[in-house]
Motif scaffolding. Structure first.
Motif: not given
Ligand code: 1GP
Length: 254
Positions: A222-228
């Motif tokens: 939700e904060a906008g990361a593309d990759v975890l």
């Protein structure tokens, strides 16, 4: 063929957020690495990262990379120094530690590692690595001055600079086993500046370290990361991996 970075960016654009599973060859032998990678593929992970900060040999890296490749996932080296290389990997996170105080981690490891990547036929993925908060072994070994958890705007300035310096992966790292992940505020502030500078779709904003719950995965998304990136999870709670990948990816591609 098409370079792995382009494939990952295309996958992000067309089918949504990505998850990478980290395996440290100092802690995980080849047999277990094969099992973890297979489980990761099944759970919907998109790549395996292989590397660690301390005590990783050439041979261990080779064997773990080979074992991970049997999953069918791309395998990307995540080196703790210039000697962590393997010809069996698809690519290497060619990383510069933006908040290191030591020139080795900023530019010298890259100079010493470049001929190895060339000889071994490894695609180098430009990576701006930013260590936040706890930092773990990575922060300690890389002589980072970790960005305080409560200063998201500082993390964002590093992320922006990292993108402007050519990083295609801009990686906010809390450190493996961190007591808490990179704060969503730091991810959101980084997302905002990366987008404002026109890098959306060209840079993969990557977050890792201390993510153990679906809630934390969802917060990063939700904060906008593309990759975890998760590592410890696949070793300690493998049954939770699919749930966490799903939590991170739900609602994608936007
Ligand atoms: C560390 O970001 C990765 O480099 C993953 O950290 O082991 O805490 O999941 P964890």
């Amino acid at each position: 063929g098409r370079r792995l970075l382009e494939k990952l960016l295309e996958k992000r654009r067309s089918s949504g957020r990505l998850h990478f599973t980290l395996i440290d060859p100092d802690k995980t032998g080849p047999a277990e690495a094969g099992e973890i990678a297979a489980r990761a593929a099944e759970a919907g992970s998109d790549a395996v990262l292989v590397g660690g900060s301390i005590g990783v040999t050439f041979e261990e890296t080779d064997e773990v990379v080979k074992a991970a490749k049997t999953s069918g996932l791309p395998v990307i080296l995540f080196p703790g120094g210039h000697t962590n290389a393997s010809r069996h990997a698809d690519a290497v996170l060619f990383l510069t530690v933006l908040n290191s105080d030591n020139p080795y981690y900023i530019v010298q490891a890259q100079i010493l590692g470049a001929p190895l990547a060339l000889k071994l036929g490894l695609e180098a993925i430009p990576t701006s690595y930013i260590i936040v908060g706890y930092g773990g072994a990575a922060g300690f070994v890389a002589r980072a001055r970790p960005i305080p958890y409560e200063k998201p705007e500082l993390a964002a300035l590093h992320a922006l600079a990292g993108a402007m310096m050519g990083g295609r992966i801009v990686y906010l790292e809390a450190g493996s086993g961190a007591p808490k992940p990179v704060p969503p505020e730091a991810v959101a502030a980084s997302r905002k500046l990366i987008d404002a500078a026109g890098y959306r779709g060209e840079v993969l904003l990557t977050v890792g370290g201390g993510v153990r719950t679906p809630e934390a995965a969802r917060a990063a998304a939700e904060a906008g990361a593309d990759v975890l990136v998760t590592g410890t999870l696949a070793e300690e709670n493998p049954e939770r991996l699919a749930e966490i990948v799903k939590a991170f990816k739900s609602g994608s591609p936007t």
